[in-house]
Design a protein around this motif. Sequence first.
Motif, PDB file in Angstrom:
ATOM      1  N   GLU A  49      69.525   4.683 -35.207  1.00 26.96           N
ATOM      2  CA  GLU A  49      69.311   4.342 -36.631  1.00 26.96           C
ATOM      3  C   GLU A  49      67.785   4.123 -36.983  1.00 26.96           C
ATOM      4  N   GLN A  50      67.432   4.303 -38.232  1.00 30.00           N
ATOM      5  CA  GLN A  50      66.155   4.823 -38.731  1.00 30.00           C
ATOM      6  C   GLN A  50      65.437   3.499 -38.446  1.00 30.00           C
ATOM      7  N   ARG A  51      66.195   2.342 -38.877  1.00 23.84           N
ATOM      8  CA  ARG A  51      65.458   0.795 -38.587  1.00 23.84           C
ATOM      9  C   ARG A  51      64.595   0.730 -37.252  1.00 23.84           C
ATOM     10  N   MET A  52      65.583   0.841 -36.634  1.00 23.91           N
ATOM     11  CA  MET A  52      65.015   1.183 -35.153  1.00 23.91           C
ATOM     12  C   MET A  52      63.848   1.976 -34.805  1.00 23.91           C
ATOM     13  N   LYS A  53      64.027   3.026 -35.448  1.00 18.81           N
ATOM     14  CA  LYS A  53      63.040   3.663 -35.210  1.00 18.81           C
ATOM     15  C   LYS A  53      61.546   3.595 -35.823  1.00 18.81           C
ATOM     16  N   THR A  54      62.100   3.419 -36.965  1.00 16.92           N
ATOM     17  CA  THR A  54      60.797   2.437 -37.611  1.00 16.92           C
ATOM     18  C   THR A  54      59.415   2.189 -36.705  1.00 16.92           C
ATOM     19  N   MET A  55      61.385   0.438 -36.455  1.00 15.42           N
ATOM     20  CA  MET A  55      59.873  -0.142 -35.457  1.00 15.42           C
ATOM     21  C   MET A  55      59.488   0.677 -34.432  1.00 15.42           C
ATOM     22  N   ALA A  56      60.118   1.069 -33.266  1.00 14.06           N
ATOM     23  CA  ALA A  56      59.244   1.560 -32.572  1.00 14.06           C
ATOM     24  C   ALA A  56      58.479   2.107 -32.947  1.00 14.06           C
ATOM     25  N   THR A  57      57.958   3.028 -33.634  1.00 12.60           N
ATOM     26  CA  THR A  57      56.980   3.943 -34.829  1.00 12.60           C
ATOM     27  C   THR A  57      56.086   2.673 -35.191  1.00 12.60           C
ATOM     28  N   ASN A  58      56.146   1.497 -35.462  1.00 10.80           N
ATOM     29  CA  ASN A  58      55.259   0.159 -35.534  1.00 10.80           C
ATOM     30  C   ASN A  58      54.572  -0.202 -34.688  1.00 10.80           C
ATOM     31  N   ILE A  59      55.441  -0.074 -33.744  1.00 13.85           N
ATOM     32  CA  ILE A  59      55.152  -0.753 -31.741  1.00 13.85           C
ATOM     33  C   ILE A  59      54.051  -0.568 -31.518  1.00 13.85           C
ATOM     34  N   ILE A  60      54.724   1.020 -31.674  1.00 10.42           N
ATOM     35  CA  ILE A  60      53.283   1.862 -30.900  1.00 10.42           C
ATOM     36  C   ILE A  60      52.123   2.193 -31.483  1.00 10.42           C
ATOM     37  N   ASP A  61      52.081   1.942 -33.067  1.00  4.74           N
ATOM     38  CA  ASP A  61      50.862   1.997 -33.848  1.00  4.74           C
ATOM     39  C   ASP A  61      50.082   1.042 -33.014  1.00  4.74           C
ATOM     40  N   ALA A  62      50.769  -0.028 -33.254  1.00  2.76           N
ATOM     41  CA  ALA A  62      50.032  -1.551 -32.799  1.00  2.76           C
ATOM     42  C   ALA A  62      49.244  -1.440 -31.666  1.00  2.76           C
ATOM     43  N   GLN A  63      50.508  -1.992 -31.347  1.00  4.13           N
ATOM     44  CA  GLN A  63      50.088  -1.610 -29.827  1.00  4.13           C
ATOM     45  C   GLN A  63      48.955  -1.276 -28.835  1.00  4.13           C
ATOM     46  N   MET A  64      48.425   0.020 -29.293  1.00  5.52           N
ATOM     47  CA  MET A  64      48.156   0.453 -28.829  1.00  5.52           C
ATOM     48  C   MET A  64      46.544   0.109 -29.653  1.00  5.52           C
ATOM     49  N   LYS A  65      47.192  -0.227 -30.758  1.00  7.60           N
ATOM     50  CA  LYS A  65      45.558  -0.147 -31.011  1.00  7.60           C
ATOM     51  C   LYS A  65      45.141  -2.181 -30.615  1.00  7.60           C
ATOM     52  N   GLU A  66      46.165  -2.592 -30.011  1.00 12.67           N
ATOM     53  CA  GLU A  66      45.704  -4.163 -29.704  1.00 12.67           C
ATOM     54  C   GLU A  66      45.343  -3.426 -27.681  1.00 12.67           C
ATOM     55  N   ILE A  67      45.543  -3.247 -27.362  1.00 12.17           N
ATOM     56  CA  ILE A  67      46.044  -2.479 -25.593  1.00 12.17           C
ATOM     57  C   ILE A  67      44.056  -1.987 -26.120  1.00 12.17           C
ATOM     58  N   ASP A  68      43.264  -1.414 -26.932  1.00 16.09           N
ATOM     59  CA  ASP A  68      42.208  -1.571 -26.453  1.00 16.09           C
ATOM     60  C   ASP A  68      41.023  -2.363 -27.062  1.00 16.09           C
ATOM     61  N   GLN A  69      41.554  -3.192 -27.647  1.00 21.00           N
ATOM     62  CA  GLN A  69      40.933  -4.250 -28.202  1.00 21.00           C
ATOM     63  C   GLN A  69      40.801  -5.051 -27.136  1.00 21.00           C
ATOM     64  N   PHE A  70      42.057  -5.606 -26.207  1.00 20.55           N
ATOM     65  CA  PHE A  70      41.509  -6.600 -24.885  1.00 20.55           C
ATOM     66  C   PHE A  70      40.744  -5.037 -23.660  1.00 20.55           C
ATOM     67  N   GLN A  71      41.435  -3.837 -23.695  1.00 19.78           N
ATOM     68  CA  GLN A  71      40.338  -3.353 -22.673  1.00 19.78           C
ATOM     69  C   GLN A  71      38.532  -3.716 -23.369  1.00 19.78           C
ATOM     70  N   ASP A  72      38.580  -3.738 -24.340  1.00 21.19           N
ATOM     71  CA  ASP A  72      37.380  -3.352 -24.742  1.00 21.19           C
ATOM     72  C   ASP A  72      36.867  -4.733 -24.353  1.00 21.19           C
ATOM     73  N   TRP A  73      37.985  -6.066 -24.824  1.00 24.49           N
ATOM     74  CA  TRP A  73      36.650  -7.867 -23.744  1.00 24.49           C
ATOM     75  C   TRP A  73      36.706  -8.054 -22.933  1.00 24.49           C
TER      76      TRP A  73
END
Length: 205
Positions: A174-198
């Motif tokens: 389902e494209q809806r879930m695949k799109t959400m999966a892509t968004n999760i990857i992009d957003a949470q990779m950025k947040e991991i970087d922020q947590f690590q820097d902190w």
Amino acid sequence: MKNVIKLTWLLVIAGFFAACTKDNNEIKIQNHDQDQMMSIMHQMMSKMDTMKMTKDPDNDFAMMMRMHHQGAIDMANLELKSGSDATMKQMAQSIMTSQQAEITQLTAFLASHPPHTNDPDFDTMQMDNMKKAGKQADLQIINGDIDHDFAILMIGHHQSAIENARLELLHGQEQRMKTMATNIIDAQMKEIDQFQDWLLARGNK
């Protein structure tokens, strides 16, 4: 002479234990069963362990991520209530806003999408990811400081979400879930970087 040697060794041993005591004062460790953030993590893992699989990758991804997101929201709530660092509170609020919106989307998807695909390999890999994440969380050094424990545990929490999102991209239909999966990857990779820097800026304390 023997007394001098004995005294020297006693001084060496005393110095060793003094150094260890100093190190322990610098890096505090709290028992996981007493830690508030870890308790939320354990509750989330227990709920996911009892999830009834449908063998449809899109549905099982949606169900698992809904529980997983709720765990992040509960941790973020604790950070907002009891944390003291402005950066961590800002991240907690951002996580609550974004993941609550995604829970709404996941719930709507599940209500409109009866399971119809049979892919038991996806379920096995998804549960393996969750078990691995649980073990990794139990290996983390936590110290009872809400801000620190929120950051350190959210890194692992995000990493497990990313792994499951990547599975959805490989097995989902389902494209809806695949799109959400892509968004999760992009957003949470950025947040991991922020947590690590902190954490690095604080010496992981």
